[in-house]
Design a protein around this motif. Structure first.
Motif, mmCIF file in Angstrom:
data_model
loop_
_atom_site.group_PDB
_atom_site.id
_atom_site.type_symbol
_atom_site.label_atom_id
_atom_site.label_comp_id
_atom_site.label_asym_id
_atom_site.label_seq_id
_atom_site.Cartn_x
_atom_site.Cartn_y
_atom_site.Cartn_z
ATOM 1 N N ILE A 206 25.566 -6.062 -6.184
ATOM 2 C CA ILE A 206 25.271 -5.500 -4.863
ATOM 3 C C ILE A 206 24.151 -4.465 -4.957
ATOM 4 C CG2 ILE A 206 26.217 -4.078 -2.996
ATOM 5 C CD1 ILE A 206 28.943 -5.476 -3.572
ATOM 6 N N ALA A 207 24.205 -3.630 -5.998
ATOM 7 C CA ALA A 207 23.157 -2.621 -6.187
ATOM 8 C C ALA A 207 21.800 -3.284 -6.379
ATOM 9 C CB ALA A 207 23.496 -1.732 -7.391
ATOM 10 N N ILE A 208 21.749 -4.358 -7.155
ATOM 11 C CA ILE A 208 20.487 -5.057 -7.412
ATOM 12 C C ILE A 208 19.979 -5.714 -6.135
ATOM 13 C CG2 ILE A 208 19.434 -6.996 -8.639
ATOM 14 C CD1 ILE A 208 21.362 -6.327 -10.985
ATOM 15 N N GLY A 209 20.858 -6.380 -5.408
ATOM 16 C CA GLY A 209 20.448 -7.051 -4.180
ATOM 17 C C GLY A 209 19.917 -6.096 -3.141
ATOM 18 N N SER A 210 20.609 -4.983 -2.942
ATOM 19 C CA SER A 210 20.147 -4.017 -1.945
ATOM 20 C C SER A 210 18.850 -3.348 -2.402
ATOM 21 C CB SER A 210 21.237 -2.973 -1.668
ATOM 22 O OG SER A 210 21.661 -2.337 -2.858
ATOM 23 N N ALA A 211 18.675 -3.174 -3.728
ATOM 24 C CA ALA A 211 17.431 -2.610 -4.254
ATOM 25 C C ALA A 211 16.259 -3.550 -3.975
ATOM 26 C CB ALA A 211 17.559 -2.350 -5.755
ATOM 27 N N LYS A 212 16.495 -4.845 -4.090
ATOM 28 C CA LYS A 212 15.429 -5.813 -3.824
ATOM 29 C C LYS A 212 15.047 -5.826 -2.342
ATOM 30 C CE LYS A 212 16.216 -8.830 -7.761
ATOM 31 N NZ LYS A 212 16.621 -10.164 -8.240
ATOM 32 N N GLY A 213 16.033 -5.651 -1.482
ATOM 33 C CA GLY A 213 15.722 -5.558 -0.059
ATOM 34 C C GLY A 213 14.874 -4.340 0.240
ATOM 35 N N LEU A 214 15.233 -3.214 -0.362
ATOM 36 C CA LEU A 214 14.476 -1.983 -0.154
ATOM 37 C C LEU A 214 13.076 -2.095 -0.767
ATOM 38 C CD1 LEU A 214 15.247 0.587 1.325
ATOM 39 C CD2 LEU A 214 15.984 1.580 -0.852
ATOM 40 N N LEU A 217 10.717 -3.927 1.513
ATOM 41 C CA LEU A 217 10.215 -3.090 2.604
ATOM 42 C C LEU A 217 9.117 -2.149 2.119
ATOM 43 C CD1 LEU A 217 13.606 -2.102 4.308
ATOM 44 C CD2 LEU A 217 12.029 -3.914 4.994
ATOM 45 N N HIS A 218 9.350 -1.508 0.976
ATOM 46 C CA HIS A 218 8.373 -0.548 0.456
ATOM 47 C C HIS A 218 7.103 -1.234 -0.033
ATOM 48 C CE1 HIS A 218 11.659 2.709 -0.499
ATOM 49 N NE2 HIS A 218 11.602 2.377 0.781
ATOM 50 N N GLY A 219 7.232 -2.482 -0.489
ATOM 51 C CA GLY A 219 6.088 -3.178 -1.056
ATOM 52 C C GLY A 219 5.338 -4.040 -0.079
ATOM 53 N N ALA A 220 5.729 -4.011 1.192
ATOM 54 C CA ALA A 220 5.040 -4.806 2.200
ATOM 55 C C ALA A 220 3.611 -4.322 2.369
ATOM 56 C CB ALA A 220 5.789 -4.723 3.535
ATOM 57 N N ALA A 242 23.985 -8.963 -1.259
ATOM 58 C CA ALA A 242 23.782 -7.834 -0.355
ATOM 59 C C ALA A 242 22.585 -8.062 0.551
ATOM 60 C CB ALA A 242 23.587 -6.559 -1.163
ATOM 61 N N LYS A 243 22.731 -7.666 1.808
ATOM 62 C CA LYS A 243 21.635 -7.742 2.771
ATOM 63 C C LYS A 243 21.626 -6.455 3.605
ATOM 64 C CE LYS A 243 21.715 -12.775 3.110
ATOM 65 N NZ LYS A 243 21.448 -13.939 3.986
ATOM 66 N N LEU A 244 20.444 -5.899 3.777
ATOM 67 C CA LEU A 244 20.308 -4.680 4.567
ATOM 68 C C LEU A 244 20.328 -5.011 6.052
ATOM 69 C CD1 LEU A 244 17.504 -2.790 2.592
ATOM 70 C CD2 LEU A 244 19.964 -2.936 2.134
ATOM 71 N N SER A 245 20.986 -4.184 6.826
ATOM 72 C CA SER A 245 21.092 -4.390 8.262
ATOM 73 C C SER A 245 20.765 -3.101 8.993
ATOM 74 C CB SER A 245 22.510 -4.845 8.636
ATOM 75 O OG SER A 245 23.434 -3.778 8.420
ATOM 76 N N ASP A 246 20.647 -3.195 10.309
ATOM 77 C CA ASP A 246 20.438 -2.044 11.186
ATOM 78 C C ASP A 246 19.102 -1.346 10.916
ATOM 79 O OD1 ASP A 246 20.583 0.023 12.950
ATOM 80 O OD2 ASP A 246 22.636 0.594 12.472
ATOM 81 N N PHE A 247 18.057 -1.843 11.563
ATOM 82 C CA PHE A 247 16.709 -1.306 11.395
ATOM 83 C C PHE A 247 16.299 -0.430 12.568
ATOM 84 C CE2 PHE A 247 16.804 -4.279 8.095
ATOM 85 C CZ PHE A 247 15.729 -4.042 7.247
#
Length: 430
Positions: A206-214, A217-220, A242-247
């Motif tokens: 979960i930590a790895i998945g949420s880190a990749k989502g973040l 966003l930062h690397g866009a 893990a998937k990030l929600s609520d933007f």
């Protein structure tokens, strides 16, 4: 509610194209945590409706006056078939009129209900379970955040971001339709009375998945600051991806020679970076602080802020810092629900990473690619606390009663737990 070397792109996604907005600014008043979210009342909302220029030129400071008819036209023109424009009657039908039996959760935005969209609802929409978020017009969050969610998730596509399927905008009603995430939020698994605790390997995943989502966003091309990274916004699919929600609070990062974005303070107590709270200066490193707090929650099973605990233990970052630099001290604050079933080396490396992330100096915080590389390297570790002297081995048959009577321990599933938790004790010097 999924590994990429190139974190700026996804083979199934469009490039990130920012709209010309002052995203999620709030000029009315300071906003933080559960304090007022500068929401208009329903009557004020209706009075302020008026046509605005093209959607691509909308400013978030004008959103409370935007016309629902014009917004629907602009959204349809901007996103086309990428997002479905649902009617309120359709969403009522698939949620049994937002039945309490279908309620998934409730927050400042309003309520979230489970629904089922069959393949006859819209051409091209496959039959699937969905989550429908219903805005409470009188609530704490509102139209600005609803539109921010549509803007960002309408353009951003990544396996570790929750997929927005569509939206509904009818008069004062605002709704969002997402893919359904069957495992719910990370918050529920860590802090609610679940029958089974998250194993160490799943927490790491979960930590790895949420880190990749973040990191995405930062690397866009135009970096996005998430601004609300916390366990309740990390959703899990059936395989605990893990998937990030609520933007609703997301904001475009600094441009050109700017080092930060200055904005009103918005977020959640315990997760927000100190320099952001104190100055309003927002950078991607503000998100990294929040990520470090979530790592501490994964390690300890404690909330970022917990007012039910003694005063010295209420703030997780402040309380845990003295324990994070040695395996012996760290054992005292590891989540007891792990039952000693965790990698000693992996836990220490994660603790040191968390300590870097929550550094008071933003420049000392690692960037997301480094965080991902560090966390992924921990997946190969197999040393477990119960076999490494971090937790005593199970006494031989016949000695259990004597051992238990002498040291006050109890045996569960082959591991031994202290009846009195050592976490309240002050850390000893090495």
């Amino acid at each position: 509610m999924k590994d990429k070397k190139n974190l700026n792109s996804n083979s199934n996604s469009k490039p990130w194209r920012p709209f010309t907005t002052t995203c999620c600014t709030a000029e009315d008043q300071t906003i933080f945590g559960n304090i007022s979210r500068c929401r208009p009342s329903k009557s004020e909302f209706s009075k302020n409706i008026a046509p605005l220029p093209s959607f691509r030129r909308l400013s978030f400071s004008d959103l409370s006056r935007s016309s629902s008819i014009r917004i629907n036209e602009d959204l349809a023109q901007s996103f086309g078939s990428d997002l479905y424009d649902f009617q309120l009657s359709e969403l009522r039908a698939i949620t049994q009129n937002f039945s309490s039996s279908f309620l998934l959760g409730e927050g400042g935005f309003g309520t979230v209900h489970k629904g089922y969209a069959d393949d006859n609802l819209r051409p091209g929409l496959k039959a699937q379970a969905v989550a429908v978020k219903l805005l409470d017009i009188e609530g704490l969050q509102g139209h600005r955040e609803w539109l921010a969610e549509v803007i960002f998730l309408g353009q951003l596509r990544h396996k570790n971001l929750v997929k927005l399927i569509g939206y509904c905008c009818e008069e004062a009603e605002r709704l969002l339709v997402y893919e359904f995430m069957p495992r719910g939020s990370l918050e529920n698994h860590l802090f609610k009375r679940m029958l089974v605790s998250l194993p160490w390997g799943t927490r790491l995943k979960i930590a790895i998945g949420s880190a990749k989502g973040l990191a995405f966003l930062h690397g866009a091309e135009s970096p996005v600051i998430y601004r609300d990274f916390k366990t309740s916004n990390i959703l899990l699919d059936s395989e605990f991806n893990a998937k990030l929600s609520d933007f609703g609070l997301a904001k475009m990062g600094p441009e050109g020679s700017d080092t930060h974005v200055t904005t009103r303070v918005m977020g959640t107590y315990g997760y927000a970076a100190p320099e952001y709270v104190n100055t309003g200066h927002l950078t991607t490193r503000s998100d990294i602080y929040s990520f470090g707090v979530v790592l501490l929650e994964l390690l300890t099973g404690r909330r970022a802020m917990d007012k039910t605990r003694p005063k010295s233990e209420q703030n997780l970052v402040d309380w845990s810092k003295p324990y994070l630099t040695s395996s012996r001290r760290l054992r005292c604050i590891m989540d007891p629900r792990l039952a000693g079933q965790y990698s000693v080396k992996g836990a220490k490396e994660m603790a040191l990473l968390a300590l870097q992330c929550v550094s008071l100096n933003p420049k000392d915080r690692p960037k997301m690619p480094v965080i991902i590389e560090t966390l992924e390297s921990l997946q190969k570790l197999t040393d477990m606390a119960v076999t490494c002297g971090q937790w005593s081995a199970t006494p031989k048959p016949g000695r259990n009663a004597v051992a238990s009577a002498k040291v006050g321990k109890r045996e569960i599933r082959g591991a031994i737990y202290w009846k009195k938790s050592p976490v309240a004790a002050s850390p000893k010097k090495k």
